[in-house]
Scaffold this motif. Sequence first.
Motif, PDB file in Angstrom:
ATOM      1  N   ASP A  26     -20.687  24.181 -21.016  1.00 36.03           N
ATOM      2  CA  ASP A  26     -19.366  24.115 -20.408  1.00 36.03           C
ATOM      3  C   ASP A  26     -18.374  24.774 -21.360  1.00 36.03           C
ATOM      4  O   ASP A  26     -18.690  25.021 -22.528  1.00 36.03           O
ATOM      5  CB  ASP A  26     -18.968  22.654 -20.160  1.00 36.03           C
ATOM      6  CG  ASP A  26     -17.898  22.527 -19.086  1.00 36.03           C
ATOM      7  OD1 ASP A  26     -17.329  23.569 -18.696  1.00 36.03           O
ATOM      8  OD2 ASP A  26     -17.631  21.392 -18.655  1.00 36.03           O
ATOM      9  N   THR A  27     -17.197  25.075 -20.865  1.00 38.66           N
ATOM     10  CA  THR A  27     -16.172  25.640 -21.730  1.00 38.66           C
ATOM     11  C   THR A  27     -15.751  24.584 -22.748  1.00 38.66           C
ATOM     12  O   THR A  27     -15.467  23.443 -22.384  1.00 38.66           O
ATOM     13  CB  THR A  27     -14.961  26.096 -20.909  1.00 38.66           C
ATOM     14  OG1 THR A  27     -15.394  27.099 -19.977  1.00 38.66           O
ATOM     15  CG2 THR A  27     -13.879  26.678 -21.808  1.00 38.66           C
ATOM     16  N   VAL A  28     -15.726  24.958 -24.012  1.00 41.59           N
ATOM     17  CA  VAL A  28     -15.431  23.985 -25.067  1.00 41.59           C
ATOM     18  C   VAL A  28     -14.429  24.574 -26.059  1.00 41.59           C
ATOM     19  O   VAL A  28     -14.285  25.789 -26.180  1.00 41.59           O
ATOM     20  CB  VAL A  28     -16.709  23.584 -25.844  1.00 41.59           C
ATOM     21  CG1 VAL A  28     -17.682  22.849 -24.939  1.00 41.59           C
ATOM     22  CG2 VAL A  28     -17.372  24.796 -26.472  1.00 41.59           C
ATOM     23  N   GLN A  29     -13.742  23.676 -26.736  1.00 40.31           N
ATOM     24  CA  GLN A  29     -12.850  24.061 -27.824  1.00 40.31           C
ATOM     25  C   GLN A  29     -13.384  23.431 -29.105  1.00 40.31           C
ATOM     26  O   GLN A  29     -13.669  22.238 -29.150  1.00 40.31           O
ATOM     27  CB  GLN A  29     -11.423  23.576 -27.553  1.00 40.31           C
ATOM     28  CG  GLN A  29     -10.448  23.911 -28.676  1.00 40.31           C
ATOM     29  CD  GLN A  29      -9.026  23.535 -28.317  1.00 40.31           C
ATOM     30  OE1 GLN A  29      -8.560  23.849 -27.232  1.00 40.31           O
ATOM     31  NE2 GLN A  29      -8.340  22.867 -29.225  1.00 40.31           N
ATOM     32  N   ILE A  30     -13.536  24.244 -30.133  1.00 37.11           N
ATOM     33  CA  ILE A  30     -14.144  23.783 -31.383  1.00 37.11           C
ATOM     34  C   ILE A  30     -13.186  24.060 -32.530  1.00 37.11           C
ATOM     35  O   ILE A  30     -12.622  25.152 -32.635  1.00 37.11           O
ATOM     36  CB  ILE A  30     -15.480  24.509 -31.653  1.00 37.11           C
ATOM     37  CG1 ILE A  30     -16.431  24.286 -30.490  1.00 37.11           C
ATOM     38  CG2 ILE A  30     -16.109  24.036 -32.957  1.00 37.11           C
ATOM     39  CD1 ILE A  30     -17.645  25.171 -30.549  1.00 37.11           C
ATOM     40  N   GLN A  31     -13.020  23.068 -33.401  1.00 43.24           N
ATOM     41  CA  GLN A  31     -12.184  23.223 -34.584  1.00 43.24           C
ATOM     42  C   GLN A  31     -13.084  23.237 -35.814  1.00 43.24           C
ATOM     43  O   GLN A  31     -13.746  22.255 -36.134  1.00 43.24           O
ATOM     44  CB  GLN A  31     -11.181  22.070 -34.693  1.00 43.24           C
ATOM     45  CG  GLN A  31     -10.220  22.186 -35.860  1.00 43.24           C
ATOM     46  CD  GLN A  31      -9.198  23.300 -35.658  1.00 43.24           C
ATOM     47  OE1 GLN A  31      -8.651  23.451 -34.576  1.00 43.24           O
ATOM     48  NE2 GLN A  31      -8.957  24.065 -36.694  1.00 43.24           N
ATOM     49  N   HIS A  32     -13.151  24.395 -36.485  1.00 44.55           N
ATOM     50  CA  HIS A  32     -13.906  24.507 -37.732  1.00 44.55           C
ATOM     51  C   HIS A  32     -13.012  24.091 -38.890  1.00 44.55           C
ATOM     52  O   HIS A  32     -11.909  24.600 -39.042  1.00 44.55           O
ATOM     53  CB  HIS A  32     -14.362  25.959 -37.976  1.00 44.55           C
ATOM     54  CG  HIS A  32     -15.584  26.346 -37.227  1.00 44.55           C
ATOM     55  ND1 HIS A  32     -16.819  25.822 -37.499  1.00 44.55           N
ATOM     56  CD2 HIS A  32     -15.759  27.213 -36.198  1.00 44.55           C
ATOM     57  CE1 HIS A  32     -17.707  26.353 -36.682  1.00 44.55           C
ATOM     58  NE2 HIS A  32     -17.078  27.198 -35.883  1.00 44.55           N
ATOM     59  N   LYS A  33     -13.494  23.182 -39.714  1.00 45.60           N
ATOM     60  CA  LYS A  33     -12.762  22.853 -40.931  1.00 45.60           C
ATOM     61  C   LYS A  33     -12.966  23.962 -41.955  1.00 45.60           C
ATOM     62  O   LYS A  33     -13.843  24.809 -41.813  1.00 45.60           O
ATOM     63  CB  LYS A  33     -13.241  21.515 -41.489  1.00 45.60           C
ATOM     64  CG  LYS A  33     -12.923  20.320 -40.606  1.00 45.60           C
ATOM     65  CD  LYS A  33     -13.364  19.024 -41.270  1.00 45.60           C
ATOM     66  CE  LYS A  33     -13.015  17.825 -40.405  1.00 45.60           C
ATOM     67  NZ  LYS A  33     -13.434  16.538 -41.034  1.00 45.60           N
ATOM     68  N   GLU A  34     -12.145  23.946 -42.981  1.00 43.89           N
ATOM     69  CA  GLU A  34     -12.262  24.949 -44.032  1.00 43.89           C
ATOM     70  C   GLU A  34     -13.637  24.854 -44.691  1.00 43.89           C
ATOM     71  O   GLU A  34     -14.125  23.768 -44.979  1.00 43.89           O
ATOM     72  CB  GLU A  34     -11.172  24.747 -45.092  1.00 43.89           C
ATOM     73  CG  GLU A  34      -9.766  24.985 -44.570  1.00 43.89           C
ATOM     74  CD  GLU A  34      -8.718  24.780 -45.647  1.00 43.89           C
ATOM     75  OE1 GLU A  34      -9.098  24.473 -46.786  1.00 43.89           O
ATOM     76  OE2 GLU A  34      -7.524  24.926 -45.336  1.00 43.89           O
ATOM     77  N   GLN A  35     -14.272  25.991 -44.885  1.00 38.42           N
ATOM     78  CA  GLN A  35     -15.572  26.058 -45.535  1.00 38.42           C
ATOM     79  C   GLN A  35     -15.370  26.526 -46.979  1.00 38.42           C
ATOM     80  O   GLN A  35     -15.054  27.682 -47.225  1.00 38.42           O
ATOM     81  CB  GLN A  35     -16.496  27.029 -44.791  1.00 38.42           C
ATOM     82  CG  GLN A  35     -16.867  26.580 -43.387  1.00 38.42           C
ATOM     83  CD  GLN A  35     -17.804  25.379 -43.406  1.00 38.42           C
ATOM     84  OE1 GLN A  35     -18.643  25.247 -44.288  1.00 38.42           O
ATOM     85  NE2 GLN A  35     -17.649  24.504 -42.421  1.00 38.42           N
TER      86      GLN A  35
END
Length: 282
Positions: free
Chosen positions: A18-27
């Motif tokens: 499904d359409t999703v929104q993802i938040q990547h934290k700082e790597q």
Amino acid sequence: MSMTTFGELKLYYLRYGDTVQIQHKEQANCFILHIPLRSDAALFDGTAYFDQNNEHIVLINQNNSSQLIWDHREETLLIFIPYSLLERTLVSQLGHLIDTPIVFETALSSYNASTWRHLAKYLLSCISDHEVLRQQKYVVSQLEKLIVSSILSTFPHNHSAGNNQRISNVCPRHVKKAQDFLHIHAHENITMEQLALVAGVSSRSLYSGFRHFLNVSPMQYLKTLRLDKVRSELLSGDVNNITGIALRWGFAHMGRFSAEYKAQFGETPSQSLKGTLFNHPR
């Protein structure tokens, strides 16, 4: 989601229903390369939005957060690249140390995007259909170098030839000859006198050349090279005897070896060895 390691790289194959929104934290100390294999996605890297479709690949700089909005049809390959690996490769290419961290631009042309998609599909094929290839440490090492060198050459960054004023400060012939000899004979017992004879200069001139152009002594360069060789073997998954590997590459004092290894790579030899357990893509 399927994840595996490839040398020092971590590869993630992702697909959503499904359409999703993802938040990547700082790597911390890690770059992330997004290679879309199908459909498209919108990506915000903390400064600007990119339409990440089949015409664009995006590289997220270390210590940057990012936000992804993926279409339900999206399939992508994420490659996590340690900063230390990129820096070692760049230093090897330039022939001298760098005085500022590597920072990339994020946009990539459609031509190069196509090339990266072909490489991504080849990597997935190697992992899922040709398991024997990943068990060959030489093959893994060469593919790892291909990926990292391609990133450095196709993504503009602050040390690219056009931006780096030190690029013209090329190592002289005798330093390069000594470097080449060390890379070929790193497993042998090498003395400073022998290295100077190979380079065709005095020991003092060779030492001065290494310090001026590489900011290390010849023997320090050799030690770093040997540690890299040990790490490559530990990450290959083909070995289980750390002591034997260390001895083969000239490290006779295990306590000192472990301390030097951890100082260079941020983990102990046993932690590197444990990290070779793979979670294979399905």
